[in-house]
Write an enzyme that holds these catalytic residues in place. Structure first.
Site, PDB file in Angstrom:
ATOM      1  N   SER A  14       0.820  -1.216   0.000  1.00  0.00           N
ATOM      2  CA  SER A  14       0.000   0.000   0.000  1.00  0.00           C
ATOM      3  C   SER A  14       0.849   1.258   0.000  1.00  0.00           C
ATOM      4  O   SER A  14       1.964   1.280   0.544  1.00  0.00           O
ATOM      5  CB  SER A  14      -0.874  -0.017   1.249  1.00  0.00           C
ATOM      6  OG  SER A  14      -1.491   1.238   1.425  1.00  0.00           O
ATOM      7  N   TYR A  58      -1.720   0.039  10.193  1.00  0.00           N
ATOM      8  CA  TYR A  58      -1.974  -0.552   8.873  1.00  0.00           C
ATOM      9  C   TYR A  58      -0.749  -0.424   7.965  1.00  0.00           C
ATOM     10  O   TYR A  58      -0.264  -1.413   7.400  1.00  0.00           O
ATOM     11  CB  TYR A  58      -3.186   0.120   8.227  1.00  0.00           C
ATOM     12  CG  TYR A  58      -3.373  -0.283   6.783  1.00  0.00           C
ATOM     13  CD1 TYR A  58      -3.830  -1.551   6.454  1.00  0.00           C
ATOM     14  CD2 TYR A  58      -3.063   0.596   5.737  1.00  0.00           C
ATOM     15  CE1 TYR A  58      -3.975  -1.937   5.118  1.00  0.00           C
ATOM     16  CE2 TYR A  58      -3.205   0.219   4.413  1.00  0.00           C
ATOM     17  CZ  TYR A  58      -3.667  -1.046   4.110  1.00  0.00           C
ATOM     18  OH  TYR A  58      -3.810  -1.428   2.800  1.00  0.00           O
ATOM     19  N   LYS A  70       1.780  -3.448   6.507  1.00  0.00           N
ATOM     20  CA  LYS A  70       2.060  -3.725   5.092  1.00  0.00           C
ATOM     21  C   LYS A  70       3.568  -3.737   4.838  1.00  0.00           C
ATOM     22  O   LYS A  70       4.078  -4.553   4.073  1.00  0.00           O
ATOM     23  CB  LYS A  70       1.374  -2.690   4.200  1.00  0.00           C
ATOM     24  CG  LYS A  70      -0.134  -2.873   4.121  1.00  0.00           C
ATOM     25  CD  LYS A  70      -0.479  -4.150   3.359  1.00  0.00           C
ATOM     26  CE  LYS A  70      -1.953  -4.442   3.345  1.00  0.00           C
ATOM     27  NZ  LYS A  70      -2.280  -5.695   2.663  1.00  0.00           N
TER      28      LYS A  70
HETATM   29  N1  LIG Z   1      -8.646  -0.606  -1.787  1.00  0.00           N
HETATM   30  C1  LIG Z   1      -7.533   0.089  -1.800  1.00  0.00           C
HETATM   31  O1  LIG Z   1      -7.522   1.267  -2.220  1.00  0.00           O
HETATM   32  C2  LIG Z   1      -6.232  -0.520  -1.320  1.00  0.00           C
HETATM   33  C3  LIG Z   1      -5.082   0.291  -1.336  1.00  0.00           C
HETATM   34  C4  LIG Z   1      -3.875  -0.267  -0.914  1.00  0.00           C
HETATM   35  C5  LIG Z   1      -3.813  -1.595  -0.523  1.00  0.00           C
HETATM   36  N2  LIG Z   1      -4.942  -2.361  -0.499  1.00  0.00           N
HETATM   37  C6  LIG Z   1      -4.833  -3.758  -0.049  1.00  0.00           C
HETATM   38  O2  LIG Z   1      -5.397  -4.604  -1.035  1.00  0.00           O
HETATM   39  C7  LIG Z   1      -5.957  -5.752  -0.425  1.00  0.00           C
HETATM   40  C8  LIG Z   1      -7.382  -5.927  -0.934  1.00  0.00           C
HETATM   41  O3  LIG Z   1      -8.120  -4.762  -0.629  1.00  0.00           O
HETATM   42  P1  LIG Z   1      -9.646  -4.579  -1.007  1.00  0.00           P
HETATM   43  O4  LIG Z   1      -9.854  -3.136  -1.246  1.00  0.00           O
HETATM   44  O5  LIG Z   1     -10.035  -5.548  -2.046  1.00  0.00           O
HETATM   45  O6  LIG Z   1     -10.313  -4.949   0.386  1.00  0.00           O
HETATM   46  P2  LIG Z   1     -11.500  -5.960   0.733  1.00  0.00           P
HETATM   47  O7  LIG Z   1     -11.769  -5.774   2.185  1.00  0.00           O
HETATM   48  O8  LIG Z   1     -12.621  -5.810  -0.222  1.00  0.00           O
HETATM   49  O9  LIG Z   1     -10.806  -7.356   0.469  1.00  0.00           O
HETATM   50  C9  LIG Z   1     -10.069  -8.069   1.446  1.00  0.00           C
HETATM   51  C10 LIG Z   1     -10.539  -9.513   1.370  1.00  0.00           C
HETATM   52  O10 LIG Z   1      -9.750 -10.298   2.278  1.00  0.00           O
HETATM   53  C11 LIG Z   1     -10.633 -11.122   3.039  1.00  0.00           C
HETATM   54  N3  LIG Z   1      -9.944 -11.387   4.305  1.00  0.00           N
HETATM   55  C12 LIG Z   1      -9.654 -10.500   5.278  1.00  0.00           C
HETATM   56  N4  LIG Z   1      -8.962 -11.111   6.269  1.00  0.00           N
HETATM   57  C13 LIG Z   1      -8.831 -12.413   5.897  1.00  0.00           C
HETATM   58  C14 LIG Z   1      -8.232 -13.554   6.492  1.00  0.00           C
HETATM   59  N5  LIG Z   1      -7.627 -13.486   7.693  1.00  0.00           N
HETATM   60  N6  LIG Z   1      -8.277 -14.739   5.831  1.00  0.00           N
HETATM   61  C15 LIG Z   1      -8.898 -14.834   4.616  1.00  0.00           C
HETATM   62  N7  LIG Z   1      -9.494 -13.782   4.024  1.00  0.00           N
HETATM   63  C16 LIG Z   1      -9.469 -12.599   4.651  1.00  0.00           C
HETATM   64  C17 LIG Z   1     -11.911 -10.319   3.162  1.00  0.00           C
HETATM   65  O11 LIG Z   1     -13.050 -11.093   3.450  1.00  0.00           O
HETATM   66  C18 LIG Z   1     -12.000  -9.666   1.790  1.00  0.00           C
HETATM   67  O12 LIG Z   1     -12.659 -10.487   0.868  1.00  0.00           O
HETATM   68  C19 LIG Z   1      -5.872  -5.541   1.076  1.00  0.00           C
HETATM   69  O13 LIG Z   1      -4.781  -6.283   1.580  1.00  0.00           O
HETATM   70  C20 LIG Z   1      -5.614  -4.058   1.211  1.00  0.00           C
HETATM   71  O14 LIG Z   1      -4.884  -3.759   2.361  1.00  0.00           O
HETATM   72  C21 LIG Z   1      -6.147  -1.848  -0.894  1.00  0.00           C
END
Ligand SMILES: NC(=O)c1ccc[n+]([C@@H]2O[C@H](COP(=O)([O-])OP(=O)(O)OC[C@H]3O[C@@H](n4cnc5c(N)ncnc54)[C@H](O)[C@@H]3O)[C@@H](O)[C@H]2O)c1
Length: 318
Positions: free
Chosen positions: A117, A141, A145
């Site tokens: 991130s 957070y 990461k």
């Molecule tokens: N959305 C953004 O702008 C953004 C930016 C930077 C990084 N990220 C990273 O990208 C990844 C995905 O983000 P997203 O926006 O799709 O979020 P999201 O919450 O929609 O997806 C995360 C998924 O992981 C699953 N999950 C959480 N903990 C878990 C566990 N212990 N075991 C199994 N499954 C688990 C959740 O049910 C969900 O389906 C995350 O790691 C997030 O930190 C997202």
């Protein structure tokens, strides 16, 4: 050849699964559905409901589905909430990644693409963040990461694990009307929720040192992001060396006020946003160069800001 997509029932993960299928790569999803949606996973993609913290389940899944690599997106993504829930954040993002790596070692799976991130940079003192910009996370957070990246690096040194970490900037839009961001904290869903409910969207702070006084961010379309995961997976599978980290940023800054204007254009709803005080910890500007990812990971902006907003609105109202 199958890839395990942890968090594949989430917003970004479901787009990654879609991108894998589009190039004929097999995908298996492991997700505990804590923030994901089972209906985001296509019927013909196996969905294993469980946690990355369950090492036996993960190792068993890797073996049973003949997995050769992992795209690791599962995690807790709310930077603001992580300040109040540090232990939960570390458990999901650090212990979870460590257990996943242990399961991969047990099963002999030696390639991983990790969701990192922009939060690893904190408040960078530069107009354009590159991979050389110093990391200085400002929340549990962001710290979790960065530790995830270190876990991959150290496991790579110790075991030969092939790996790369993709540092996402502001991921928005929808690649399909059935897949959307349901986060209660991100700007796009907040504005779209407000508009759909007849409320006036809010800007947090209009006195930043930016051209129009509102925060400037780097917005990227989720479908473009997903394509780079395919490129990273294919490179690792083919034995091509990748950088340890890549910024998935567009190089262009867009202000919150510009997003509001694009939202009014896309939805046809005229509004003047309310202005609330700044939120603590929001940097004035964070924009990244995606040059390295463009060189190695087929990274480019295939979608405009108007596409990002219109696709998000379509998925939101569906
Ligand atoms: N959305 C953004 O702008 C953004 C930016 C930077 C990084 N990220 C990273 O990208 C990844 C995905 O983000 P997203 O926006 O799709 O979020 P999201 O919450 O929609 O997806 C995360 C998924 O992981 C699953 N999950 C959480 N903990 C878990 C566990 N212990 N075991 C199994 N499954 C688990 C959740 O049910 C969900 O389906 C995350 O790691 C997030 O930190 C997202």
């Amino acid at each position: 050849m199958n890839w395990l997509v942890t968090g594949g029932a989430g917003y970004i993960g479901s787009h990654v699964v879609q991108a894998f299928r589009e190039v004929g790569l097999g995908a298996v999803v492991l997700d505990d559905l804590s923030s994901g949606h089972a209906e985001f996973v296509p019927d013909d993609v196996p969905l294993i409901r469980g946690s990355i913290l369950d090492t036996d389940l993960v190792a068993g899944t890797l073996a049973e589905h003949h997995v050769t690599g992992v795209v690791h997106l599962a995690g807790f993504k709310y930077a603001g909430v992580s300040v109040d829930r540090p232990l939960h954040t570390y458990e999901q993002n650090v212990t979870g990644t460590s257990h996943l790596l242990a399961a991969m070692a047990t099963a002999g799976v030696d390639a991983i693409v990790f969701s990192s991130s922009a939060a690893v940079y904190g408040t960078p003192d530069t107009d354009l963040v590159t991979e050389q910009t110093a990391t200085a996370p400002e929340s549990p957070y962001g710290e979790s990461k960065l530790i995830g990246e270190w876990l991959l690096r150290d496991q790579g040194r110790a075991t030969g694990l092939r790996h790369t970490s993709l540092r996402y900037f502001n991921v928005v839009g929808s690649g399909s009307p059935t897949l959307y961001d349901s986060s209660p904290h991100n700007l796009f869903p907040l504005v779209l929720d407000a508009l759909a409910a007849g409320r006036t969207p809010r800007i947090n702070g209009d006195d930043y040192p930016t051209p129009d006084g509102t925060c400037v961010r780097d917005y990227v379309h989720v479908a473009d992001l997903a394509v780079s995961h395919v490129a990273a997976a294919q490179a690792l599978a083919g034995g091509r060396a990748l950088e340890p980290v890549y910024n998935l940023g567009s190089g262009d800054g867009v202000s919150v006020r510009q997003i509001m204007t694009a939202m009014a254009d896309a939805t046809g709803i005229e509004f003047t946003p309310d202005v609330a005080p700044r939120r603590p910890g929001d940097p004035a500007r964070i924009v990244a160069s995606g040059a390295l990812a463009a060189r190695d990971l087929d990274w480019k902006m295939r979608h405009t800001l108007a596409d990002m907003v219109a696709s998000a609105w379509r998925a939101h109202t569906r």
